[in-house]
Scaffold this motif. Structure first.
Motif, PDB file in Angstrom:
ATOM      1  N   VAL A  31      -7.380   2.870  19.414  1.00  0.00           N
ATOM      2  CA  VAL A  31      -5.989   2.716  18.969  1.00  0.00           C
ATOM      3  C   VAL A  31      -5.881   1.569  17.976  1.00  0.00           C
ATOM      4  CG1 VAL A  31      -3.642   2.204  19.699  1.00  0.00           C
ATOM      5  CG2 VAL A  31      -5.085   3.673  21.109  1.00  0.00           C
ATOM      6  N   VAL A  32      -6.426   0.410  18.333  1.00  0.00           N
ATOM      7  CA  VAL A  32      -6.337  -0.765  17.465  1.00  0.00           C
ATOM      8  C   VAL A  32      -7.039  -0.514  16.132  1.00  0.00           C
ATOM      9  CG1 VAL A  32      -6.999  -3.174  17.211  1.00  0.00           C
ATOM     10  CG2 VAL A  32      -6.093  -2.364  19.392  1.00  0.00           C
ATOM     11  N   THR A  33      -8.228   0.077  16.197  1.00  0.00           N
ATOM     12  CA  THR A  33      -8.981   0.356  14.963  1.00  0.00           C
ATOM     13  C   THR A  33      -8.240   1.329  14.067  1.00  0.00           C
ATOM     14  OG1 THR A  33     -11.076  -0.014  16.140  1.00  0.00           O
ATOM     15  CG2 THR A  33     -11.178   1.188  14.047  1.00  0.00           C
ATOM     16  N   ALA A  34      -7.673   2.381  14.661  1.00  0.00           N
ATOM     17  CA  ALA A  34      -6.958   3.385  13.868  1.00  0.00           C
ATOM     18  C   ALA A  34      -5.756   2.777  13.160  1.00  0.00           C
ATOM     19  CB  ALA A  34      -6.523   4.538  14.766  1.00  0.00           C
ATOM     20  N   VAL A  38      -5.092   2.227   9.027  1.00  0.00           N
ATOM     21  CA  VAL A  38      -3.924   2.743   8.300  1.00  0.00           C
ATOM     22  C   VAL A  38      -3.187   1.606   7.599  1.00  0.00           C
ATOM     23  CG1 VAL A  38      -1.704   3.908   8.533  1.00  0.00           C
ATOM     24  CG2 VAL A  38      -3.658   4.707   9.845  1.00  0.00           C
ATOM     25  N   ILE A  39      -3.055   0.464   8.259  1.00  0.00           N
ATOM     26  CA  ILE A  39      -2.403  -0.689   7.647  1.00  0.00           C
ATOM     27  C   ILE A  39      -3.178  -1.152   6.423  1.00  0.00           C
ATOM     28  CG2 ILE A  39      -1.872  -3.139   7.978  1.00  0.00           C
ATOM     29  CD1 ILE A  39      -1.123  -2.458  10.861  1.00  0.00           C
ATOM     30  N   ALA A  40      -4.512  -1.179   6.514  1.00  0.00           N
ATOM     31  CA  ALA A  40      -5.333  -1.587   5.376  1.00  0.00           C
ATOM     32  C   ALA A  40      -5.150  -0.633   4.193  1.00  0.00           C
ATOM     33  CB  ALA A  40      -6.804  -1.639   5.795  1.00  0.00           C
ATOM     34  N   LEU A  46       0.173  -0.276  -1.646  1.00  0.00           N
ATOM     35  CA  LEU A  46       1.321  -1.081  -2.066  1.00  0.00           C
ATOM     36  C   LEU A  46       0.931  -2.135  -3.092  1.00  0.00           C
ATOM     37  CD1 LEU A  46       3.218  -1.556   1.322  1.00  0.00           C
ATOM     38  CD2 LEU A  46       3.818  -0.036  -0.576  1.00  0.00           C
ATOM     39  N   LEU A  47      -0.348  -2.457  -3.203  1.00  0.00           N
ATOM     40  CA  LEU A  47      -0.814  -3.407  -4.213  1.00  0.00           C
ATOM     41  C   LEU A  47      -0.951  -2.763  -5.587  1.00  0.00           C
ATOM     42  CD1 LEU A  47      -3.505  -5.464  -2.247  1.00  0.00           C
ATOM     43  CD2 LEU A  47      -1.361  -6.326  -3.214  1.00  0.00           C
ATOM     44  N   LEU A  48      -0.927  -1.425  -5.631  1.00  0.00           N
ATOM     45  CA  LEU A  48      -1.033  -0.739  -6.917  1.00  0.00           C
ATOM     46  C   LEU A  48       0.185  -1.069  -7.788  1.00  0.00           C
ATOM     47  CD1 LEU A  48      -2.233   2.792  -5.731  1.00  0.00           C
ATOM     48  CD2 LEU A  48      -3.625   0.979  -6.768  1.00  0.00           C
ATOM     49  N   PRO A  49      -0.023  -1.246  -9.085  1.00  0.00           N
ATOM     50  CA  PRO A  49       1.119  -1.537  -9.979  1.00  0.00           C
ATOM     51  C   PRO A  49       2.212  -0.476  -9.912  1.00  0.00           C
ATOM     52  CG  PRO A  49      -0.968  -1.933 -11.110  1.00  0.00           C
ATOM     53  CD  PRO A  49      -1.314  -1.286  -9.801  1.00  0.00           C
ATOM     54  N   ALA A  50       1.830   0.768  -9.682  1.00  0.00           N
ATOM     55  CA  ALA A  50       2.812   1.853  -9.632  1.00  0.00           C
ATOM     56  C   ALA A  50       3.729   1.754  -8.422  1.00  0.00           C
ATOM     57  CB  ALA A  50       2.095   3.202  -9.611  1.00  0.00           C
ATOM     58  N   ALA A  56       7.979  -6.446 -11.394  1.00  0.00           N
ATOM     59  CA  ALA A  56       7.858  -7.014 -10.045  1.00  0.00           C
ATOM     60  C   ALA A  56       6.392  -7.216  -9.693  1.00  0.00           C
ATOM     61  CB  ALA A  56       8.524  -6.104  -9.024  1.00  0.00           C
ATOM     62  N   GLN A  57       6.085  -8.352  -9.120  1.00  0.00           N
ATOM     63  CA  GLN A  57       4.720  -8.676  -8.713  1.00  0.00           C
ATOM     64  C   GLN A  57       4.616  -8.621  -7.195  1.00  0.00           C
ATOM     65  OE1 GLN A  57       2.207  -9.212 -10.907  1.00  0.00           O
ATOM     66  NE2 GLN A  57       3.646  -8.879 -12.600  1.00  0.00           N
ATOM     67  N   THR A  58       3.566  -7.975  -6.720  1.00  0.00           N
ATOM     68  CA  THR A  58       3.357  -7.854  -5.271  1.00  0.00           C
ATOM     69  C   THR A  58       2.096  -8.595  -4.876  1.00  0.00           C
ATOM     70  OG1 THR A  58       4.381  -5.657  -5.274  1.00  0.00           O
ATOM     71  CG2 THR A  58       3.097  -6.260  -3.339  1.00  0.00           C
ATOM     72  N   GLY A  59       2.248  -9.657  -4.084  1.00  0.00           N
ATOM     73  CA  GLY A  59       1.095 -10.393  -3.593  1.00  0.00           C
ATOM     74  C   GLY A  59       0.461  -9.685  -2.408  1.00  0.00           C
ATOM     75  N   PHE A  60      -0.744 -10.132  -2.065  1.00  0.00           N
ATOM     76  CA  PHE A  60      -1.469  -9.491  -0.961  1.00  0.00           C
ATOM     77  C   PHE A  60      -0.722  -9.633   0.358  1.00  0.00           C
ATOM     78  CE2 PHE A  60      -4.390  -9.902   2.647  1.00  0.00           C
ATOM     79  CZ  PHE A  60      -4.986  -8.649   2.615  1.00  0.00           C
ATOM     80  N   VAL A  61      -0.200 -10.823   0.652  1.00  0.00           N
ATOM     81  CA  VAL A  61       0.490 -11.036   1.927  1.00  0.00           C
ATOM     82  C   VAL A  61       1.758 -10.195   1.994  1.00  0.00           C
ATOM     83  CG1 VAL A  61       1.624 -12.741   3.388  1.00  0.00           C
ATOM     84  CG2 VAL A  61      -0.472 -13.341   2.203  1.00  0.00           C
ATOM     85  N   THR A  62       2.457 -10.063   0.869  1.00  0.00           N
ATOM     86  CA  THR A  62       3.660  -9.228   0.842  1.00  0.00           C
ATOM     87  C   THR A  62       3.312  -7.774   1.136  1.00  0.00           C
ATOM     88  OG1 THR A  62       4.763 -10.680  -0.747  1.00  0.00           O
ATOM     89  CG2 THR A  62       5.570  -8.406  -0.588  1.00  0.00           C
ATOM     90  N   ALA A  63       2.251  -7.267   0.494  1.00  0.00           N
ATOM     91  CA  ALA A  63       1.831  -5.886   0.731  1.00  0.00           C
ATOM     92  C   ALA A  63       1.370  -5.694   2.171  1.00  0.00           C
ATOM     93  CB  ALA A  63       0.702  -5.510  -0.227  1.00  0.00           C
ATOM     94  N   LEU A  64       0.621  -6.658   2.699  1.00  0.00           N
ATOM     95  CA  LEU A  64       0.146  -6.578   4.085  1.00  0.00           C
ATOM     96  C   LEU A  64       1.313  -6.606   5.057  1.00  0.00           C
ATOM     97  CD1 LEU A  64      -2.117  -6.672   6.247  1.00  0.00           C
ATOM     98  CD2 LEU A  64      -2.092  -9.176   6.006  1.00  0.00           C
ATOM     99  N   PHE A  65       2.259  -7.502   4.827  1.00  0.00           N
ATOM    100  CA  PHE A  65       3.425  -7.618   5.697  1.00  0.00           C
ATOM    101  C   PHE A  65       4.227  -6.312   5.693  1.00  0.00           C
ATOM    102  CE2 PHE A  65       7.717  -8.635   6.883  1.00  0.00           C
ATOM    103  CZ  PHE A  65       7.628  -9.664   7.799  1.00  0.00           C
ATOM    104  N   THR A  66       4.469  -5.770   4.509  1.00  0.00           N
ATOM    105  CA  THR A  66       5.267  -4.546   4.397  1.00  0.00           C
ATOM    106  C   THR A  66       4.549  -3.360   5.030  1.00  0.00           C
ATOM    107  OG1 THR A  66       6.205  -5.384   2.324  1.00  0.00           O
ATOM    108  CG2 THR A  66       6.488  -3.036   2.790  1.00  0.00           C
ATOM    109  N   ALA A  67       3.249  -3.234   4.793  1.00  0.00           N
ATOM    110  CA  ALA A  67       2.479  -2.132   5.385  1.00  0.00           C
ATOM    111  C   ALA A  67       2.472  -2.231   6.903  1.00  0.00           C
ATOM    112  CB  ALA A  67       1.050  -2.134   4.845  1.00  0.00           C
ATOM    113  N   THR A  68       2.295  -3.441   7.423  1.00  0.00           N
ATOM    114  CA  THR A  68       2.299  -3.632   8.872  1.00  0.00           C
ATOM    115  C   THR A  68       3.669  -3.314   9.448  1.00  0.00           C
ATOM    116  OG1 THR A  68       0.657  -5.398   8.661  1.00  0.00           O
ATOM    117  CG2 THR A  68       1.851  -5.268  10.739  1.00  0.00           C
ATOM    118  N   SER A  69       4.720  -3.759   8.778  1.00  0.00           N
ATOM    119  CA  SER A  69       6.077  -3.492   9.235  1.00  0.00           C
ATOM    120  C   SER A  69       6.363  -1.998   9.246  1.00  0.00           C
ATOM    121  CB  SER A  69       7.087  -4.211   8.325  1.00  0.00           C
ATOM    122  OG  SER A  69       8.405  -4.026   8.779  1.00  0.00           O
TER     123      SER A  69
END
Length: 462
Positions: A31-34, A38-40, A46-50, A56-69
């Motif tokens: 479960v944790v690995t899956a 998906v979050i990764a 979300l880091l893609l320019p598109a 708008a600039q998207t930092g790594f932490v912002t993309a990680l936070f949003t994907a996790t959320s």
């Protein structure tokens, strides 16, 4: 001979898989690995320019936070969803919400089935078989059931929302459908992501928007096993399982208590309910009695609420919704079981009886473990946020409980926390989404018989 050969081949394949993939023996690791995978993947998309609006600039932490959320169906955001993310980015978020919601319902249902089979109990999802393993047919039925229930509620909610947006607010057909589908999926999966900067505040008194979202939120929070029993009861089944009884009764009680408490606390507050008519107050009170179940939408300004209302939200967010559903928290069953344990202790009863059934000692220990470890996670997260952010205890505690309960409600400080604070909230969302489920299943599956007992001694309690 052919059947025997096929069976031998299957057995050999299982042995090989167990040798190559030993982690598959431990459902919690899977479960944790899956979910981490998906979050990764969501973070990279979300880091893609598109994925962002031009400029708008998207930092790594912002993309990680949003994907996790999104995957953990929380709804906390550090950037404004409609203004920062492009249509592609919004679709990525929507896909992550759907995958996260379907995944958590499916995994929790299968783990519940596995735990039940481990002890030879009859789970009200499929018929009892002789083996303790899950066969392919059972897995298919659970997955198909989760998908069908999810799509049915999402489709109906989408139609109602799209029709209302088109007829009452002048949206063109494509825009109405897009907004309707997005908010329907977000609601059923208890995600709370909205395509409006103010969430649902522009629809505070619009029952045609708020009520369908409320229904979708409650439906997603009940859990797949409960919906299976509701469906079977329509076909003549007369007996409810203990799980369904506890989930339905506790959910109803918490919805009533939450609605009354928040409405009473905010009734005369000019920044929230004070300026509304009676009908608007009742609708907004109901909305905010439901949303702390981990939905994350708000039709009132959370940051302007009284301290009493915020504390009620804290409690409701921590408890959450039903097991094997899209809601987070420690779950209403855990909360109710602990209440029954306390009641039995107050009465001096040697065992805990609930609605004609006796709770095993292992079930009581598991509920206590989930609750206390969850308290520990929230306390630790709150202390770290107090260290890394300049905000006070009330706002920080609300944020920590919201993240751990995968709720998404905020007093407005999420976008202003430091990078370290964002990482703390990210960890709380991930832990809150998977922790109670994996912990409960791991404790149940690890249970074994002790061959001896030590001499008994009773320390002083209290």
């Amino acid at each position: 001979m052919e059947r025997r050969g096929t069976r031998v081949t299957t057995d050999v394949a299982r042995v090989v898989l167990r040798r190559l993939l030993p982690s598959w023996r431990h459902p919690a690791r899977v479960v944790v690995t899956a979910f981490a995978t998906v979050i990764a993947m969501g973070t990279l998309l979300l880091l893609l320019p598109a994925a962002a609006e031009p400029g708008a600039q998207t930092g790594f932490v912002t993309a990680l936070f949003t994907a996790t959320s999104a995957v953990c169906v929380t709804g906390l955001v550090v950037v404004d969803t409609p203004s920062h993310w492009s249509t592609f980015g919004e679709l990525v978020i929507l896909g992550l919400i759907q995958v996260g919601g379907l995944g958590i319902m499916t995994i929790a249902s299968l783990l519940g089935l596995l735990v039940a089979r481990r002890f030879g109990l009859r789970l009200q999802l499929t018929a009892q078989t002789e083996t303790k393993a899950l066969d392919l047919g059972q897995v298919r039925r659970v997955v198909a059931g989760v998908v069908l229930i999810s799509l049915a509620f999402e489709a109906v909610t989408s139609v109602v929302l799209a029709a209302r947006l088109g007829l009452a607010y002048g949206y063109d057909t494509g825009q109405a459908v897009y907004f309707g589908v997005f908010h329907a999926i977000s609601a059923f999966n208890n995600a709370g992501f909205a395509l409006y900067p103010d969430s649902l505040m522009r629809f505070t008194t619009d029952a045609w928007i708020c009520l369908p979202i409320i229904v979708a939120v409650v439906a997603g929070g009940l859990g797949f096993p409960v919906w299976v029993e509701i469906w079977r009861r329509r076909r003549g089944r007369k007996r409810w399982s203990l799980h369904a009884k506890i989930t339905l009764l506790t959910t109803t009680a918490l919805l009533v208590v939450g609605t009354v408490a928040i409405s009473a606390a905010e009734w005369n507050n000019p920044e929230t309910l004070g300026g509304l008519g009676i009908g608007g107050k009742l609708l907004a009170g109901l909305t905010h009695g439901v949303m702390p179940r981990t939905a994350g939408f708000n039709s009132l300004d959370i940051g302007q609420m009284e301290s009493g209302a915020l504390f009620v939200n804290d409690m409701l967010m921590f408890i959450g919704g039903g097991s094997a559903g899209t809601a987070g928290g420690i779950k209403v069953t855990t909360f109710a079981l602990l209440a029954f344990v306390i009641l039995a202790e107050i009465r001096g009863e040697p065992t805990v009886h609930v609605m004609g059934r006796r709770l095993t000692a292992s079930t009581q220990r598991q509920a206590l473990s989930v609750a206390l470890l969850s308290v520990g996670a929230v306390v630790t997260g709150t202390l770290l946020l107090l260290t890394f952010t300049p905000f006070g205890l009330e706002a920080v505690l609300f944020e920590a409980v919201s993240a751990f309960g995968t709720v998404g409600l905020s007093t407005g400080i999420t976008a202003n926390v430091s990078t370290a604070g964002e990482l703390v909230l990210t960890a709380l969302m991930f832990l809150g989404r998977l922790g109670p489920i994996t912990l409960a299943s791991a404790l149940a599956l690890r249970e074994r018989t002790r061959r001896y007992e030590l001499p008994e001694e009773r320390p002083i309690v209290g």
